[in-house]
Scaffold this active site. Structure first.
Site, PDB file in Angstrom:
ATOM      1  N   LYS A 103       0.835  -1.210   0.000  1.00  8.16           N
ATOM      2  CA  LYS A 103       0.000   0.000   0.000  1.00  8.16           C
ATOM      3  C   LYS A 103       0.866   1.254   0.000  1.00  8.16           C
ATOM      4  CE  LYS A 103      -2.404  -0.693   3.773  1.00  8.16           C
ATOM      5  NZ  LYS A 103      -1.855  -1.954   4.322  1.00  8.16           N
ATOM      6  N   ARG A 135      -9.458   0.099   9.799  1.00 10.88           N
ATOM      7  CA  ARG A 135      -8.976  -1.272   9.934  1.00 10.88           C
ATOM      8  C   ARG A 135      -9.992  -2.162  10.622  1.00 10.88           C
ATOM      9  NH1 ARG A 135      -3.213  -0.067   9.722  1.00 10.88           N
ATOM     10  NH2 ARG A 135      -1.912  -1.896   9.705  1.00 10.88           N
ATOM     11  N   ARG A 147      11.907  -6.019   3.933  1.00  9.47           N
ATOM     12  CA  ARG A 147      11.626  -4.593   3.723  1.00  9.47           C
ATOM     13  C   ARG A 147      12.551  -3.696   4.552  1.00  9.47           C
ATOM     14  NH1 ARG A 147       5.642  -2.302   4.185  1.00  9.47           N
ATOM     15  NH2 ARG A 147       5.704  -3.270   6.232  1.00  9.47           N
ATOM     16  N   ARG A 169      11.694  -1.945  10.128  1.00  8.81           N
ATOM     17  CA  ARG A 169      10.659  -1.672  11.128  1.00  8.81           C
ATOM     18  C   ARG A 169      10.627  -2.803  12.140  1.00  8.81           C
ATOM     19  NH1 ARG A 169       5.235   0.019   8.026  1.00  8.81           N
ATOM     20  NH2 ARG A 169       4.492  -1.518   9.513  1.00  8.81           N
ATOM     21  N   ARG A 225       0.040 -10.022  12.382  1.00  8.10           N
ATOM     22  CA  ARG A 225      -0.639  -8.937  11.658  1.00  8.10           C
ATOM     23  C   ARG A 225      -1.551  -9.497  10.574  1.00  8.10           C
ATOM     24  NH1 ARG A 225       4.491  -5.560  10.721  1.00  8.10           N
ATOM     25  NH2 ARG A 225       3.738  -5.356   8.612  1.00  8.10           N
TER      26      ARG A 225
HETATM   27  P1  AMP Z   1       0.886   0.161   9.424  1.00  5.12           P
HETATM   28  O1  AMP Z   1       2.053   1.062   9.277  1.00  5.12           O
HETATM   29  O2  AMP Z   1      -0.355   0.700   8.754  1.00  5.12           O
HETATM   30  O3  AMP Z   1       1.162  -1.260   9.032  1.00  5.12           O
HETATM   31  O4  AMP Z   1       0.518   0.131  10.991  1.00  5.12           O
HETATM   32  C1  AMP Z   1       1.431  -0.356  11.940  1.00  5.12           C
HETATM   33  C2  AMP Z   1       0.696  -0.680  13.237  1.00  5.12           C
HETATM   34  O5  AMP Z   1       0.057   0.490  13.741  1.00  5.12           O
HETATM   35  C3  AMP Z   1      -0.425  -1.701  13.122  1.00  5.12           C
HETATM   36  O6  AMP Z   1       0.061  -3.040  13.190  1.00  5.12           O
HETATM   37  C4  AMP Z   1      -1.303  -1.341  14.308  1.00  5.12           C
HETATM   38  O7  AMP Z   1      -0.728  -1.798  15.517  1.00  5.12           O
HETATM   39  C5  AMP Z   1      -1.199   0.175  14.323  1.00  5.12           C
HETATM   40  N1  AMP Z   1      -2.268   0.816  13.516  1.00  5.12           N
HETATM   41  C6  AMP Z   1      -2.110   1.572  12.398  1.00  5.12           C
HETATM   42  N2  AMP Z   1      -3.289   1.991  11.925  1.00  5.12           N
HETATM   43  C7  AMP Z   1      -4.231   1.471  12.758  1.00  5.12           C
HETATM   44  C8  AMP Z   1      -5.647   1.510  12.798  1.00  5.12           C
HETATM   45  N3  AMP Z   1      -6.357   2.170  11.854  1.00  5.12           N
HETATM   46  N4  AMP Z   1      -6.263   0.869  13.819  1.00  5.12           N
HETATM   47  C9  AMP Z   1      -5.587   0.207  14.770  1.00  5.12           C
HETATM   48  N5  AMP Z   1      -4.259   0.102  14.779  1.00  5.12           N
HETATM   49  C10 AMP Z   1      -3.573   0.736  13.785  1.00  5.12           C
END
Ligand code: AMP
Length: 218
Positions: free
Chosen positions: A14, A90, A129, A164, A175
């Site tokens: 994404k 989410r 990554r 990360r 995840r």
């Molecule tokens: P991402 O960078 O989008 O993969 O997000 C990394 C982490 O942030 C996720 O695994 C969640 O722990 C948290 N996170 C990000 N966006 C959300 C969301 N909309 N709702 C809940 N947790 C989130």
């Protein structure tokens, strides 16, 4: 106005799509993951609350993320040409809260891009990554298909690359489980309004970009 959501499992690519969409459509890229990581780096109260969930690949509680997202949508740049949401919503509760916010402002989502990539491919990509640590760059590399020219250094800005903390095998598997149980139902949620375009992520980034572009221009 272009108001977009990009859905897809964590690691489906994404972020790479968001880079060109935000440039071509001149809309802010709103990644709740990025905002949460910045809060952790800045040591805010929200960051401290979110950290343990994120490190384990769990979702941060809805109420925290919903408030953060609404505050971001209230900012002036989201009122210019629209916005691109990445990593939000989410959960169905988040999608409902977003719908309420948007309808209270007399606006709505134009399109939802659903990026589909098999779990095995996501796992392989995630552990390879690397991300540029410069917050103004955030370029994404993959040691397998798109490595930097110099190991550990960003081609674009010369900053250091980092892995990360949540890109390890156990966390990625968690995840993916969380994605399938809590986020995937959103495809059906948005499908009811006929706004979902599903794109299958291709091996080459340019090919996926071309497919997403085609869907957005439809
Ligand atoms: P991402 O960078 O989008 O993969 O997000 C990394 C982490 O942030 C996720 O695994 C969640 O722990 C948290 N996170 C990000 N966006 C959300 C969301 N909309 N709702 C809940 N947790 C989130």
């Amino acid at each position: 106005m272009t108001r977009l959501i990009i859905l897809g499992a964590p690691g489906s690519g994404k972020g790479s799509q968001c880079k060109w969409i935000t440039r071509d459509y001149n809309v802010p890229h709103i990644s709740t993951g990025d905002i949460l990581r910045k809060n952790i780096a800045d040591g805010t109260e929200l960051g401290m609350k979110a950290k343990a969930y994120m490190d384990n690949g769990e979702l941060v509680p809805d109420e925290l993320v919903i408030d953060l997202l609404k505050a971001r949508l209230d900012e002036a740049d989201c009122k210019e040409n629209g916005f691109l949401l990445d990593g939000f919503p989410r959960t169905v509760a988040q999608a409902q809260a977003l719908d309420e916010y948007l309808s209270a402002h007399g606006i709505g989502i134009d399109k939802v891009i659903n990026l589909e990539v098999p779990d095995e491919e996501i796992m392989s990509r995630a552990v390879n990554r690397r991300t540029c640590e410069n917050p103004d760059c955030k370029e994404i590399y993959n040691l397998r298909d798109n490595p930097p020219k110099v190991e550990g250094i960003c081609d674009k800005c010369g900053s250091k690359l980092f892995q990360r903390k949540d890109d390890n095998e156990e966390t990625v598997a968690n995840r993916l489980r969380v994605y399938h149980s809590q986020t995937e139902p959103l495809i059906a949620y948005y499908d009811e309004s006929g706004k979902v375009s599903t794109v299958v992520g291709q091996e080459r980034l340019e090919d996926t970009i071309a497919l997403v572009k085609f869907e957005l221009e439809k």
